[in-house]
Enzyme design. Structure first.
Site, short mmCIF file in Angstrom:
data_model
loop_
_atom_site.label_atom_id
_atom_site.label_comp_id
_atom_site.label_asym_id
_atom_site.label_seq_id
_atom_site.Cartn_x
_atom_site.Cartn_y
_atom_site.Cartn_z
N GLU A 20 -27.68 85.72 87.77
CA GLU A 20 -29.15 85.65 88.49
C GLU A 20 -30.17 84.88 87.49
O GLU A 20 -31.06 84.21 88.37
CB GLU A 20 -29.57 87.21 88.45
N TYR A 51 -57.92 85.98 97.57
CA TYR A 51 -56.29 86.22 97.86
C TYR A 51 -55.56 84.88 97.45
O TYR A 51 -54.46 85.31 97.12
CB TYR A 51 -56.10 86.67 98.97
N GLU A 71 -38.53 96.44 87.80
CA GLU A 71 -39.67 97.02 87.20
C GLU A 71 -40.78 96.26 86.23
O GLU A 71 -41.74 96.53 86.40
CB GLU A 71 -38.88 98.22 86.36
N LYS A 97 -36.06 92.41 95.91
CA LYS A 97 -34.86 91.35 95.94
C LYS A 97 -34.16 91.42 96.93
O LYS A 97 -33.21 92.28 97.47
CB LYS A 97 -33.96 91.82 94.64
#
Length: 118
Positions: A20, A51, A71, A97
Site C-alpha cells: 500500500e 475551505y 487513525e 479507504k
C-alpha cells in the site's frame, strides 16, 4: 456554524501493508469544522475558514510522511486544523479507504476522529 468538505479525493502512500505504501492509493476525506457564526453577518472571509485552505491542509497531510494507520492520518488532519485555524472550535475528520480488499468484501474502511479546543 459548521463548514463541511465532503469526499475530498486524495492520493497517498499510506497503509499498514508495504505494498500500500509502495504503490499508493486513494483516500476519501470528509471534514467538518465548527466556527463562530460571525461570518453570517459580516460576509468577510477573515471571520471564517477559507475551505480552500482546509483542502490544502488535507492534501499536505496525505502527500507527507508515510503513516501506517487511518487513525493516524485522520488525527494528523484534525490536529493540523486546530493548529492552523484559530477560529475553529471543533473538527470532525472522516478518512475512508475505498479500495480496501477484505473477505468478505466491504464498500470501504473508515475512521472518524473528533477534536475540540480545550
Amino acid at each position: 456554524m459548521t463548514i463541511e468538505l465532503v469526499d475530498l479525493v486524495v492520493f497517498g502512500r499510506h497503509g499498514y501493508l508495504e505494498e500500500e505504501r509502495r504503490l499508493g492509493q486513494r483516500f476519501l476525506v470528509d471534514l467538518a469544522v465548527d466556527v463562530d457564526e460571525t461570518a453570517t453577518a459580516s460576509d468577510r472571509i477573515e471571520d471564517t475558514v477559507d475551505y480552500r485552505k482546509l483542502a490544502g491542509l488535507v492534501r499536505e497531510v496525505f502527500s507527507g510522511p508515510e503513516r501506517l494507520l487511518l487513525e493516524r492520518l485522520a488525527g494528523a488532519v484534525a490536529d493540523g486544523v486546530l493548529a492552523r485555524f484559530e477560529v475553529v472550535e471543533r473538527v470532525r475528520v472522516r478518512v475512508r479507504k475505498p479500495d480496501v480488499v477484505l473477505d468478505p468484501p466491504v464498500d470501504h474502511a473508515a475512521v472518524v476522529v473528533v477534536r475540540a479546543r480545550d
